[in-house]
Design an enzyme around this catalytic site. Structure first.
Site, PDB file in Angstrom:
ATOM      1  N   ASP A 103      -8.272  20.318   2.401  1.00  0.00           N
ATOM      2  CA  ASP A 103      -7.720  20.825   1.136  1.00  0.00           C
ATOM      3  C   ASP A 103      -8.797  20.675   0.054  1.00  0.00           C
ATOM      4  O   ASP A 103      -9.922  21.122   0.263  1.00  0.00           O
ATOM      5  CB  ASP A 103      -6.411  20.071   0.831  1.00  0.00           C
ATOM      6  N   HIS A 313      -0.561  23.331   7.032  1.00  0.00           N
ATOM      7  CA  HIS A 313      -1.607  22.876   6.124  1.00  0.00           C
ATOM      8  C   HIS A 313      -1.921  21.394   6.266  1.00  0.00           C
ATOM      9  O   HIS A 313      -3.062  20.975   6.101  1.00  0.00           O
ATOM     10  CB  HIS A 313      -1.209  23.188   4.679  1.00  0.00           C
TER      11      HIS A 313
END
Length: 341
Positions: A103, A313
């Site tokens: 991220d 994610h």
């Protein structure tokens, strides 16, 4: 069970708290977390690689955990964060490391590779590919998949939520802070394979009036055990309650500065060292399976390995075995001399 140790690096400009595992003289891997996470986001990687003989370090990034919380948006630009990591490296008594990011941690490790190649034996990223022009809105716009995001309906594609921070920062912070436990439980959820090819919820944040459908607080969803245990949830909630979301959300407020940093990279940002990218097969926002988001990386990385992980994610937490296997295989086969002796 491999023990985790805590450490702190203090300089006049910043304090970094970190977790560490493995032999102190082992080859160094630094794991860099993203939004809105902590060093414990790497709880499944630290003991695994420590057991292989690596020295593993995972810092709380600036604005998070027990690291410094700075007062201005500009304090969370990539250049300052990269400087934090170089100070950490020096405090650990090392010249170089393998850097692994996820991220927002991914642009950090990519920037270390681009601007400080001598400090980087190899660079790996989960979910966020390398963009030599910088992980910033001007670089992201041309890579939007217009089959999923027709321009008339979704002018800025899945990156709409980043515009929301720019336009409604105080509102974004207030909603996340209204019920931190609920916010964490809503955000940290496993992959939904059926969502592939459909717009991410991040594409309609402004239209909806904010995160969580425009509500003043996150809905009260159950914890997703595929991503977090009850103890993990407690760690996240305690840290984000103590520090708030100003710091984490401010990472989104420096597009111009981050692009300007990228423009100063040597060799036009082209990377020569071994690089690994792990695609999240079901990551709806950082979608690299069908869009062009990963294309610039293939041009600008001379030694690139790509692996698809059947994950959403929160890859390191959702699919730790697959993530660890991919990183270990890459280290053993593509990063010369780094494997513990």
């Amino acid at each position: 069970m491999t023990a985790l140790f805590e450490g702190t690096v203090r300089t006049p400009r910043h304090t970094t708290h970190y977790l560490a595992a493995g032999p102190e003289d082992g080859p160094l891997i630094v794991f860099v977390h993203g939004w809105p996470e902590l060093a414990i986001s790497w709880r499944n990687q630290l003991p695994a690689f420590a057991a292989l003989g690596f020295r593993c370090v995972a810092p709380d990034m600036r604005g998070y955990g027990r690291s410094s919380v700075h007062p201005r948006h500009a304090d969370y630009a990539q250049e300052a964060i990269v400087a934090d990591m170089l100070e950490l490296l020096a405090a650990l008594g090392r010249e170089r490391a393998v850097w692994v990011g996820h991220d927002w941690g991914s642009p950090v490790v990519w920037n270390i590779a681009a601007h400080h190649a001598g400090r980087c034996q190899g660079v790996a990223s989960l979910c966020v590919p390398y963009l030599a022009a910088g992980f910033a809105l001007p670089s992201l716009m041309p890579l939007i998949d217009r089959r999923t995001y027709p321009e008339a309906e979704f002018p800025v594609g899945q990156w709409d939520y980043q515009h929301f921070y720019l336009e409604n920062f105080a509102r974004a912070v207030a909603v996340f802070e209204a019920d931190v436990s609920a916010s964490v439980r809503c955000l940290f959820r496993a992959a939904r394979p059926e969502s592939r090819g459909k717009p991410s919820r991040t594409a309609t944040i402004r239209r909806d009036g904010g995160w969580f459908g425009g509500a003043d607080r996150a809905p009260d969803l159950p914890r997703d055990p595929a991503v977090l245990t009850e103890a993990d949830l407690s760690h996240y909630v305690a840290a984000l309650t103590r520090n708030g979301f100003f710091g984490p959300d401010s990472w989104y407020m420096n597009h111009e500065a981050n692009a300007a940093l990228a423009a100063r990279a040597p060799e036009a940002g082209r990377l020569a060292m071994p690089a690994l990218f792990l695609h999240g097969a079901h990551d709806a926002t950082c979608e690299t399976m069908d869009s062009r988001l990963a294309e610039p990386m293939r041009r600008d990385c001379a030694d690139l390995t790509e692996v698809v992980v059947n994950s959403g994610h929160w890859m390191a937490q959702e699919q730790p075995v697959a993530v660890n296997a991919a990183i270990a295989r890459w280290l053993a086969t593509r990063v010369p001399g780094v494997w513990p002796g």
